[in-house]
Design a protein around this motif. Structure first.
Motif, mmCIF file in Angstrom:
data_model
loop_
_atom_site.group_PDB
_atom_site.id
_atom_site.type_symbol
_atom_site.label_atom_id
_atom_site.label_comp_id
_atom_site.label_asym_id
_atom_site.label_seq_id
_atom_site.Cartn_x
_atom_site.Cartn_y
_atom_site.Cartn_z
ATOM 1 N N SER A 110 -41.707 13.522 -19.493
ATOM 2 C CA SER A 110 -43.112 13.933 -19.606
ATOM 3 C C SER A 110 -43.399 15.332 -19.073
ATOM 4 O O SER A 110 -44.499 15.836 -19.249
ATOM 5 C CB SER A 110 -43.986 12.924 -18.855
ATOM 6 N N SER A 140 -36.286 6.971 -17.311
ATOM 7 C CA SER A 140 -35.547 6.956 -18.578
ATOM 8 C C SER A 140 -34.132 6.449 -18.365
ATOM 9 O O SER A 140 -33.617 5.639 -19.144
ATOM 10 C CB SER A 140 -35.508 8.366 -19.184
ATOM 11 N N GLU A 193 -34.270 2.705 -17.778
ATOM 12 C CA GLU A 193 -34.663 2.006 -19.014
ATOM 13 C C GLU A 193 -33.470 1.933 -19.966
ATOM 14 O O GLU A 193 -33.240 0.915 -20.628
ATOM 15 C CB GLU A 193 -35.852 2.733 -19.667
HETATM 16 C C1 UDX Z 1 -40.247 12.592 -13.357
HETATM 17 C C2 UDX Z 1 -38.770 12.688 -12.914
HETATM 18 O O1 UDX Z 1 -37.964 13.296 -13.873
HETATM 19 C C3 UDX Z 1 -38.235 11.373 -12.477
HETATM 20 O O2 UDX Z 1 -36.860 11.430 -12.138
HETATM 21 C C4 UDX Z 1 -39.056 10.888 -11.329
HETATM 22 O O3 UDX Z 1 -38.551 9.707 -10.813
HETATM 23 C C5 UDX Z 1 -40.464 10.707 -11.830
HETATM 24 O O4 UDX Z 1 -40.968 11.932 -12.321
HETATM 25 P P1 UDX Z 1 -40.283 12.344 -16.035
HETATM 26 O O5 UDX Z 1 -39.637 13.670 -16.039
HETATM 27 O O6 UDX Z 1 -41.479 12.164 -16.838
HETATM 28 O O7 UDX Z 1 -40.531 11.867 -14.547
HETATM 29 O O8 UDX Z 1 -39.144 11.312 -16.569
HETATM 30 P P2 UDX Z 1 -38.909 9.784 -16.421
HETATM 31 O O9 UDX Z 1 -38.703 9.392 -15.009
HETATM 32 O O10 UDX Z 1 -37.818 9.459 -17.351
HETATM 33 O O11 UDX Z 1 -40.256 9.104 -16.916
HETATM 34 C C6 UDX Z 1 -40.749 9.236 -18.221
HETATM 35 C C7 UDX Z 1 -41.467 7.973 -18.626
HETATM 36 O O12 UDX Z 1 -42.170 8.247 -19.842
HETATM 37 C C8 UDX Z 1 -40.523 6.802 -18.904
HETATM 38 O O13 UDX Z 1 -41.027 5.612 -18.347
HETATM 39 C C9 UDX Z 1 -40.510 6.708 -20.428
HETATM 40 O O14 UDX Z 1 -40.365 5.406 -20.938
HETATM 41 C C10 UDX Z 1 -41.865 7.267 -20.801
HETATM 42 N N1 UDX Z 1 -41.823 7.878 -22.144
HETATM 43 C C11 UDX Z 1 -41.046 8.967 -22.378
HETATM 44 C C12 UDX Z 1 -42.560 7.313 -23.153
HETATM 45 O O15 UDX Z 1 -43.266 6.313 -22.958
HETATM 46 N N2 UDX Z 1 -42.513 7.885 -24.382
HETATM 47 C C13 UDX Z 1 -41.760 8.973 -24.662
HETATM 48 O O16 UDX Z 1 -41.781 9.425 -25.819
HETATM 49 C C14 UDX Z 1 -40.998 9.537 -23.619
#
Ligand code: UDX
Length: 451
Positions: free
Chosen positions: A276, A354, A357
């Protein structure tokens, strides 16, 4: 498991939860909230107006917005993030006021406050009200331990080593290379980001407990160090095994993806998403695009608005892209994509949600990383869990295409896929009755009930 928790139970205790207002922090907090609700607690969510959650998706929770009096330029924009946190007295006063109101209201007695670890100022507020505070750390156990050693790494000079040392091993963390530690994004333990992390670590140590979105079998080797660094009750729970993250999505999810995935061969699709917050230069964006085309595999690519620096969305893509093999969308229901049988590999930025997941669905990874905990997660997935290949030398089209084919077409892919399958199985077993995660949930519920 069900995504809608049971709503008819008689509830005796309330938990107040306060997520950090970013997608990667909101998702795990809501997964935890759903889990605790399903165990019989009432839930109140405190939130900022910036990135406010979609309350209509959670009719069973109570919501209260706080920290609303900040002038516009002090809202939690990422660029000002660390700076803002240093001046939190206003936030502390606002939170204290709300907590007092909640504690003296007509609702059930409050058991505890659970906040994101980065909301470090909440510890002194909770202390002043004699309210136990538990911490949700949204990264891995491994990266939490590395973060707690930032002053040591700084004292040993790692953050200022020049580029000739990048491939060297970090003596204190033999798993890591110097470039992994430098990529966290800290210049010294005195910069604002390091100060934020320092405060987070300090206030986590004095909290009433720490909860990780993880499971024992995944980070077994790290757990020995935890009691020393964080001598408080500890709980490891893989949230995606209990509740999906998509109901707390801040962005609209493209619903046309699943029919497209249905038409692709089993385990053939590269799913690409960099979370995000990450951003790329236009040059890197084009390398990704060409790499995907060169791989000759079907691909599904999430390109968030704002993902490409100085660009709105897809203006810079060559004519004819993505072609018949690819789909580009603005945002996906990630869990549905990962759970789909057509998905063969997840090319991720190695954000912890991610990563977990993907593990929970048994999908192997191609790991990139940008900053923060991501380089640590990418290294762990490639060198310890061995369920991913780390693209650690930047984004070049030939290498991208070759790594995709190594995993989806070559024999090497079979081995990585098998390890990913075994790890998913361990996650599955951990949430069964008597499993480590299931016991962690029960211990957490008993612990909160005893507060
Ligand atoms: C950031 C950090 O990278 C992460 O390591 C920390 O723990 C929290 O903040 P982010 O960079 O957004 O978060 O990545 P991630 O932790 O992977 O979270 C993204 C979330 O968005 C996941 O839950 C994923 O399922 C969701 N997502 C992503 C969607 O719902 N749709 C998408 O198209 C992409």
């Amino acid at each position: 498991m069900e995504n809608q928790p049971e709503t008819t139970v008689r509830r005796h205790r309330r938990i107040i939860m306060f997520p950090l207002p970013f997608q990667g922090h909101i998702n795990p907090m809501f997964q935890l909230a759903n889990l605790l609700y399903s165990k019989g607690f009432s839930i109140t969510i405190l939130h900022t107006n910036f990135n406010a959650p979609k309350t209509s998706n959670y009719p069973h929770f109570t919501f209260k917005s706080i920290l609303d009096n900040d002038p516009e330029n002090r809202r939690f924009l990422l660029a000002d993030f660390a700076q803002d946190f240093i001046h939190t007295q206003d936030h502390a006063d606002a939170l204290r006021h709300e907590l007092k109101l909640l504690a003296s209201g007509k609702d059930e007695p409050v058991s505890c406050l659970i906040t994101d670890a980065l909301w470090h100022f909440t510890q002194s507020v909770a202390d002043s009200l004699n309210l136990p505070r538990l911490v949700l750390r949204t990264t891995s156990v491994h990266s939490t331990i590395v973060y707690s050693s930032i002053p040591l790494l700084d004292a040993r000079g790692y953050f200022t080593l020049d580029d000739s040392h990048l491939e060297e091993q970090v003596v204190e963390f033999p798993l890591l290379k110097v470039k992994d530690v430098k990529k966290i994004g800290i210049k010294s333990s005195k910069d604002p980001y390091a100060e934020l992390i320092g405060n987070m670590v300090k206030q986590t140590k004095t909290s009433s407990g720490i909860i990780w979105n993880s499971f024992k079998e995944l980070e077994e080797t790290e757990l020995d160090r935890v009691p020393h660094d964080f001598p408080v009750p500890r709980f490891l729970i893989p949230f995606p095994k209990y509740f999906k993250a998509s109901s707390s999505s801040l962005l609209e999810q493209d619903r046309t993806i699943v029919p497209w995935l249905d038409q692709q061969p089993t385990k053939s699709v590269v799913y690409v998403s960099f979370g995000s917050l990450s951003q790329v230069e236009e040059k890197e964006f084009l390398e990704i695009a060409h790499g995907l085309v060169y791989s000759k595999q079907p691909f599904l690519w999430v390109v968030r608005m704002g993902f490409i620096k100085n660009s709105t969305w897809l203006e810079s893509l060559p004519k004819g892209f993505p072609g018949e093999r690819g789909r580009v969308v603005e945002w996906a229901a990630q869990h549905e994509v990962l759970a789909h049988e057509a998905t063969g590999v997840f090319w991720t930025h190695s954000g912890w949600n991610s990563t977990l997941e993907s593990i929970c669905e048994g999908v192997p990874m191609i790991c990139s990383s940008f900053w923060g905990d991501q380089p640590l997660d990418a290294r762990y997935m490639s060198d310890v869990s061995r369920v991913g290949v780390y693209l650690e030398n930047g984004l070049q089209r030939e290498e991208i295409a070759s790594v995709i084919r190594r995993i989806l077409v070559d024999e090497e892919g079979d081995e990585i896929r098998e390890r990913a399958r075994v790890l998913k199985q361990k996650a599955d077993e951990s949430v069964m009755k008597g499993g480590t995660s299931s016991e962690s949930v029960e211990t957490l519920v008993d612990y909160i009930s005893s507060l």
